[in-house]
Scaffold this motif. Structure first.
Motif, PDB file in Angstrom:
ATOM      1  N   PHE B  23      34.365  37.821  48.462  1.00 31.37           N
ATOM      2  CA  PHE B  23      34.776  38.054  47.079  1.00 31.37           C
ATOM      3  C   PHE B  23      35.448  36.839  46.455  1.00 31.37           C
ATOM      4  CE2 PHE B  23      34.419  42.536  48.392  1.00 31.37           C
ATOM      5  CZ  PHE B  23      33.509  42.911  47.430  1.00 31.37           C
ATOM      6  N   GLU B  41      26.688  48.389  47.463  1.00 33.95           N
ATOM      7  CA  GLU B  41      25.746  49.279  46.778  1.00 33.95           C
ATOM      8  C   GLU B  41      25.958  50.725  47.240  1.00 33.95           C
ATOM      9  OE1 GLU B  41      22.481  49.969  44.204  1.00 33.95           O
ATOM     10  OE2 GLU B  41      23.660  48.140  44.483  1.00 33.95           O
ATOM     11  N   GLU B  46      33.585  48.668  43.570  1.00 38.81           N
ATOM     12  CA  GLU B  46      33.731  47.781  42.408  1.00 38.81           C
ATOM     13  C   GLU B  46      34.982  46.938  42.559  1.00 38.81           C
ATOM     14  OE1 GLU B  46      33.531  48.743  38.323  1.00 38.81           O
ATOM     15  OE2 GLU B  46      32.251  50.466  38.710  1.00 38.81           O
ATOM     16  N   VAL B  47      34.819  45.639  42.471  1.00 39.51           N
ATOM     17  CA  VAL B  47      36.010  44.797  42.531  1.00 39.51           C
ATOM     18  C   VAL B  47      36.718  44.922  41.211  1.00 39.51           C
ATOM     19  CG1 VAL B  47      36.902  42.499  42.951  1.00 39.51           C
ATOM     20  CG2 VAL B  47      34.597  43.069  43.674  1.00 39.51           C
ATOM     21  N   ASN B  48      37.959  45.175  41.230  1.00 37.36           N
ATOM     22  CA  ASN B  48      38.704  45.126  39.995  1.00 37.36           C
ATOM     23  C   ASN B  48      39.361  43.760  39.909  1.00 37.36           C
ATOM     24  OD1 ASN B  48      40.250  45.398  37.782  1.00 37.36           O
ATOM     25  ND2 ASN B  48      40.893  47.490  38.238  1.00 37.36           N
ATOM     26  N   GLU B  49      38.602  42.808  39.404  1.00 39.99           N
ATOM     27  CA  GLU B  49      39.113  41.431  39.350  1.00 39.99           C
ATOM     28  C   GLU B  49      40.339  41.346  38.464  1.00 39.99           C
ATOM     29  OE1 GLU B  49      37.118  37.943  39.378  1.00 39.99           O
ATOM     30  OE2 GLU B  49      35.878  38.636  41.043  1.00 39.99           O
ATOM     31  N   VAL B  50      40.336  42.160  37.414  1.00 44.82           N
ATOM     32  CA  VAL B  50      41.461  42.098  36.491  1.00 44.82           C
ATOM     33  C   VAL B  50      42.754  42.455  37.217  1.00 44.82           C
ATOM     34  CG1 VAL B  50      42.418  43.065  34.392  1.00 44.82           C
ATOM     35  CG2 VAL B  50      39.994  42.499  34.492  1.00 44.82           C
ATOM     36  N   ALA B  51      42.683  43.533  38.014  1.00 43.27           N
ATOM     37  CA  ALA B  51      43.867  43.928  38.770  1.00 43.27           C
ATOM     38  C   ALA B  51      44.206  42.865  39.815  1.00 43.27           C
ATOM     39  CB  ALA B  51      43.625  45.265  39.460  1.00 43.27           C
ATOM     40  N   ASN B  53      43.683  39.758  39.682  1.00 43.41           N
ATOM     41  CA  ASN B  53      44.274  38.578  39.067  1.00 43.41           C
ATOM     42  C   ASN B  53      45.780  38.707  38.918  1.00 43.41           C
ATOM     43  OD1 ASN B  53      41.761  37.548  38.825  1.00 43.41           O
ATOM     44  ND2 ASN B  53      41.484  38.194  36.708  1.00 43.41           N
TER      45      ASN B  53
END
Lengths: 334, 334
Positions: B23, B41, B46-51, B53
């Motif tokens: 990731f 899949e 789902e990566v929560n990139e926002v979190a 960050n």
């Protein structure tokens, strides 16, 4: 302690709604904008957009995936779209996938992880598999220039069949009958339509569509050079060539120059896109010109509408724009 | 409940470190990459990139602010940098500021709010005021093509003085003495250096530096057309012109074509950048070629080093790259 929006409201004497509108890219009067910016400076206020995104679930970012940034047609459209999107408070995250399906797939996955609010794509993978996962999120996708059969979404296209027909008819009027074409990659819808326009118009004009007059290029400069060499070699009676994108037009001119074949005395040309290049050629090229500014406006417009009135409208829109011919001196009167 | 990284580790049988590396854009074996992607899949991970960050305080995003995306030199460099940065797990957020200081300032503020990890800038504002606030964050800035006196940061430049000197000497060797120059905007360091190279070399060669032989253009195509018209009008004895960027080179060729002046019989040219255009010209242009690929590599390289070894090294680096001359047929032997 870090300053808050409330502190900004207090310092400026403005309502919280105005402050919030400022940060969300809404309309704020110039006078108030100035006040807010002074207060931000004084209070060392910092928006934590990352935290804000968690709350609103919107990142105010649009992903753009294109085949080649280093391609005038793409660059002109992006420049125009970015202006419009920025004016509405959206950033654009641009990914250049180098005309590579795998990189395109990776770019969409990357943008997905970055939680962009929407994707604008000039697709390389004409099956559209790369967009399936993103589409499940329900976020908007707008395709430019090329449509994909299996993906239901908005698209902004130009009337490519008509564009080719216009070019052919112009050559016909000047007396040309043996007209070659440098087409694009066979799997790209835009290229298919331009080829269809060529074939249909040749038939309409009662000209034989000979296989040797058709070459499929790869939309690159070097591809254009090679395609022109092939056409010239195979067709000693050919008097004119229609070239179906800008990079290959440049390549075709290079090819003729390097073969020592004079334009238009020996071969007449109708090229595609990029007015300055057409003017810089000696002689000036006649070209089909695509409305890049209008494409940018239509694409950004549809995206903004989808983002701001999400779910209001179902079904998908297809905007089809017309091209124009810009006359140079690259066609001989036979 | 949403799947976690631990679930992915369990499903794939791989270590958490490998999953995390995947990731974060690290090196993961193709076989493992495939396993992870299948598990993502299957588990609808789902990566929560926002979190994410918020936790790491890094957005893995680099802001790029350039004067014109629709400029071949910029586009080529960005294409190269983006490839390298993406391979290291960084996205690029590109802002085109349309050669406008106010838009450039806004672009940097925008990127600042988006909490980019670093900024790469080809600056329009030569005072550098637009970078001051970002610089206070301690995050890296790398300037390309142009340096700014007041901003202490890394930069990647080319040896512009030498480039101009090479062009002048080439024209001199072919017998030219009355040599004009189309320079860039006077406030841009790159343009100053090219102009300095011209003046110094003219003096070295004992040629008079006449004011009428010097025109300052604005780095646009239309600016090149006008500048060439001015030079021709003011200098009936001028036999050659050196043009200092690509867009103005195109403009100069358009200007000469439209005035009906033949290259090189009446005016010899040395242009700048863009090999395909030089090849498409009739006759082929002789140009100074900048190493856009190397500029991209050096810029991305310095940025990655700063991000990955933050604080390790103080002081700022300036990388200066050489140019080459590519020979065409646009210089007459006098």
């Amino acid at each position: 302690m870090a300053a808050t929006m409330k502190d900004l409201a207090k310092r400026t004497g403005l309502g919280l709604a105005t402050i919030s509108s400022y940060f969300n890219g809404g309309n704020v009067r110039e006078k108030n904008r100035k006040k807010i910016e002074e207060a931000i400076e004084e209070l060392h206020y910092e928006v934590n957009e990352v935290a804000r995104n968690l709350k609103t679930n919107a990142t105010k970012t649009i992903g753009v995936v294109i085949p080649e940034l280093n391609n005038t047609f793409c660059a002109e459209i992006i420049t125009g779209m970015e202006d419009i999107l920025r004016n509405h408070g959206y950033a654009t995250m641009i990914c250049d996938c180098r005309t590579d399906k795998k990189l395109e797939q990776e770019a969409v996955e990357f943008l997905c992880r970055k939680r962009v609010d929407g994707i604008i794509n000039m697709p390389v993978d004409t099956e559209g598999g790369h967009l399936k996962a993103f589409q499940k999120t329900g976020k908007p996708i707008v395709l430019i220039d090329r449509k994909i059969q299996g993906v239901v979404c908005d698209s902004v296209l130009v009337d490519n069949e008509q564009a080719a027909s216009d070019a052919l008819k112009l050559l016909y009027e000047k007396g040309h009958r043996n007209i070659g074409i440098i087409g694009g990659p066979e799997e790209i819808s835009t290229a298919q339509e331009r080829m269809k326009g060529y074939c249909k118009t040749m038939e309409e004009l009662n000209l034989p569509v000979r296989e040797s007059l058709i070459v499929h290029g790869d939309y690159t400069i070097q591809g254009g050079v090679k395609a022109m060499e092939t056409l010239v070699q195979k067709n000693p009676d050919m008097t004119a060539v229609f070239i179906t994108n800008y990079e290959m037009t440049m390549g075709a001119v290079i090819g003729l120059n390097e073969l020592g074949i004079r334009i238009p005395e020996e071969i007449s040309l109708v090229g595609f896109d990029n007015l300055p290049f057409a003017r810089a050629c000696n002689p000036k090229l006649t070209i089909v010109s695509q409305p890049t500014e209008k494409i940018a406006e239509a694409t950004a417009g549809i995206m903004l509408e989808r983002l701001e009135h999400a779910g209001n409208e179902s079904g998908c829109r297809t905007e089809k724009l017309g091209t124009t011919i810009i006359h140079g001196k690259s066609i001989a009167q036979l």
